[in-house]
Design an enzyme around this catalytic site. Sequence first.
Site, PDB file in Angstrom:
ATOM      1  CG  PHE A  58     129.067  85.332  64.741  1.00  0.00           C
ATOM      2  CD1 PHE A  58     129.322  85.270  63.373  1.00  0.00           C
ATOM      3  CD2 PHE A  58     130.083  85.755  65.577  1.00  0.00           C
ATOM      4  CE1 PHE A  58     130.559  85.624  62.858  1.00  0.00           C
ATOM      5  CE2 PHE A  58     131.318  86.117  65.076  1.00  0.00           C
ATOM      6  CZ  PHE A  58     131.562  86.053  63.708  1.00  0.00           C
ATOM      7  CD  GLU A  59     127.261  84.693  69.553  1.00  0.00           C
ATOM      8  OE1 GLU A  59     127.560  85.890  69.425  1.00  0.00           O
ATOM      9  OE2 GLU A  59     126.174  84.221  69.148  1.00  0.00           O
ATOM     10  CB  ALA A  81     116.326  80.530  63.224  1.00  0.00           C
ATOM     11  CB  ILE A  83     115.181  86.312  60.275  1.00  0.00           C
ATOM     12  CG1 ILE A  83     114.751  85.315  61.344  1.00  0.00           C
ATOM     13  CG2 ILE A  83     114.021  86.802  59.440  1.00  0.00           C
ATOM     14  CD1 ILE A  83     113.941  84.166  60.898  1.00  0.00           C
ATOM     15  CG  HIS A  89     123.713  90.916  59.913  1.00  0.00           C
ATOM     16  ND1 HIS A  89     124.951  91.230  60.416  1.00  0.00           N
ATOM     17  CD2 HIS A  89     123.105  90.148  60.844  1.00  0.00           C
ATOM     18  CE1 HIS A  89     125.086  90.674  61.612  1.00  0.00           C
ATOM     19  NE2 HIS A  89     123.978  90.010  61.893  1.00  0.00           N
ATOM     20  CG  PHE A 114     124.930  74.106  58.749  1.00  0.00           C
ATOM     21  CD1 PHE A 114     124.826  75.071  59.721  1.00  0.00           C
ATOM     22  CD2 PHE A 114     125.012  74.525  57.426  1.00  0.00           C
ATOM     23  CE1 PHE A 114     124.807  76.427  59.404  1.00  0.00           C
ATOM     24  CE2 PHE A 114     124.996  75.854  57.094  1.00  0.00           C
ATOM     25  CZ  PHE A 114     124.881  76.808  58.091  1.00  0.00           C
TER      26      PHE A 114
END
Length: 116
Positions: A58-59, A81, A83, A89, A114
């Site tokens: 997310f960062e 990665a 999972i 989520h 990406f």
Amino acid sequence: MPNIFQGNCDAGDDRFAIVVSRFNETITRRLLDGAVETLTAHGVADERIDVAWTPGAFEIPTVANRLAASGRYAAVICLGAVIRGETSHDQHINRAVSTSLCEIGVHFGLPVLFGF
């Protein structure tokens, strides 16, 4: 005959940034190794590769944005990665990250890769 636009694999004196997530590091470390190996195989010297670690996927866009804004790099390579678990989520994280990275690339006119 149409005009054909395509790049080449000669990196010249370009610098590259790699942003990689520490979360799921057993996976992301191998992604990082592969990215560095590929860059060096195409003539990029180690000192022209900068690696920035983030706590999680997310960062990644926050750091990628800062690196892209610096104007120092030919491309920013983003590796993480996420999972799949028992909730959705992972889908929310992947959507937010992919959308942000796309916007960063368009805003700065810079390839933002990406690799998830």
